[in-house]
Design an enzyme around this catalytic site. Sequence first.
Site, short mmCIF file in Angstrom:
data_model
loop_
_atom_site.label_atom_id
_atom_site.label_comp_id
_atom_site.label_asym_id
_atom_site.label_seq_id
_atom_site.Cartn_x
_atom_site.Cartn_y
_atom_site.Cartn_z
N LYS A 13 12.62 65.11 68.67
CA LYS A 13 13.88 64.57 68.17
C LYS A 13 14.12 65.00 66.71
O LYS A 13 15.21 65.41 66.37
CB LYS A 13 13.89 63.03 68.25
N ARG A 88 15.94 51.55 70.06
CA ARG A 88 14.73 51.64 70.87
C ARG A 88 14.60 50.46 71.83
O ARG A 88 13.65 50.42 72.62
CB ARG A 88 13.52 51.64 69.95
N ARG A 127 -1.31 67.01 65.93
CA ARG A 127 -0.47 67.15 64.74
C ARG A 127 -1.26 66.80 63.47
O ARG A 127 -2.02 65.83 63.46
CB ARG A 127 0.69 66.17 64.91
N ARG A 160 -1.91 61.29 61.07
CA ARG A 160 -1.31 59.96 60.95
C ARG A 160 -2.07 59.00 61.86
O ARG A 160 -2.42 59.38 62.98
CB ARG A 160 0.15 60.04 61.43
N ARG A 171 2.07 54.01 72.23
CA ARG A 171 3.48 54.27 71.89
C ARG A 171 4.25 54.72 73.13
O ARG A 171 5.42 54.36 73.31
CB ARG A 171 3.56 55.32 70.78
P1 AMP Z 1 8.77 57.22 64.99
O1 AMP Z 1 8.44 58.13 63.87
O2 AMP Z 1 10.25 57.21 65.33
O3 AMP Z 1 7.92 57.45 66.22
O4 AMP Z 1 8.48 55.73 64.49
C1 AMP Z 1 7.19 55.35 64.04
C2 AMP Z 1 7.01 53.85 64.19
O5 AMP Z 1 7.99 53.17 63.42
C3 AMP Z 1 7.18 53.32 65.60
O6 AMP Z 1 6.01 53.44 66.38
C4 AMP Z 1 7.54 51.87 65.32
O7 AMP Z 1 6.39 51.13 64.92
C5 AMP Z 1 8.43 51.99 64.10
N1 AMP Z 1 9.85 52.18 64.49
C6 AMP Z 1 10.63 53.27 64.26
N2 AMP Z 1 11.86 53.10 64.75
C7 AMP Z 1 11.88 51.87 65.30
C8 AMP Z 1 12.85 51.12 65.99
N3 AMP Z 1 14.10 51.60 66.23
N4 AMP Z 1 12.52 49.87 66.45
C9 AMP Z 1 11.29 49.36 66.23
N5 AMP Z 1 10.30 50.03 65.60
C10 AMP Z 1 10.58 51.28 65.14
#
Ligand code: AMP
Length: 220
Positions: A13, A88, A127, A160, A171
């Site tokens: 994304k 989400r 990664r 990370r 996740r």
């Molecule tokens: P991402 O980089 O988008 O995978 O986000 C990393 C982490 O941030 C996720 O695993 C969640 O813990 C938190 N996070 C990001 N976006 C959201 C969202 N829209 N709703 C809830 N948690 C989020």
Amino acid sequence: MKIVLLGPPGAGKGTQAKKLWDEFKIPQISTGDILRAAVQQGTQLGKRAQPLMKAGKLVPDDIVIGIVEQRLKQADCSKGFVLDGFPRTIPQAEALEKMLRRLGCKLDRVISLEVPDDVLVERISGRRICPTDGSVYHVLTNPPQRAGYCDKCGTGLIQRDDDKEEKVRERLRVYAAQTEPLKALYRKKGLLSEINGVGSQDGIYVEIRRALAPRNSARA
Ligand code: AMP
């Protein structure tokens, strides 16, 4: 153009959002990036979000909804935006609809990048990130010249916490349970385009452009 990019972690994304920025100059709004910045800065928000993010769980809806609401009001979003990692959950999608209604606009398209779980696990767990300049490498597909060190600044690369395999699987479970249902919602509204997220980044972008073309905008 107002776009939502759906897709599990590692689906690409962020990469595709950057391509959309390059072409259309519409900002990428990544809730994950905003939350990570808050964690790094040690803000109240960061302190609340950190343990959840580390565990691969979602941050509560009210927190992320507030973040996005503030961000969408900024001037650079007036011509459009790409939401990456938001919504989400169903409550987040409902809140987004209300926010956009208040701002007098609506979504043009929801792009869902489809990638099998095993490919995602390989992509994410390989990664490596440079903590100094943010460069991203992959141990198999994009290794640095000297294993473990950033090509640009020589800093030791890190993984990370939430990119470790067991966290990635968590996740993906969270994505399947909480975010996949959004596809049905956006399909019903005639906004969803499902795109194969396996292949070259440029080839995937061609498909996204096709889905965004006006002749497709009425297609369910
Ligand atoms: P991402 O980089 O988008 O995978 O986000 C990393 C982490 O941030 C996720 O695993 C969640 O813990 C938190 N996070 C990001 N976006 C959201 C969202 N829209 N709703 C809830 N948690 C989020």
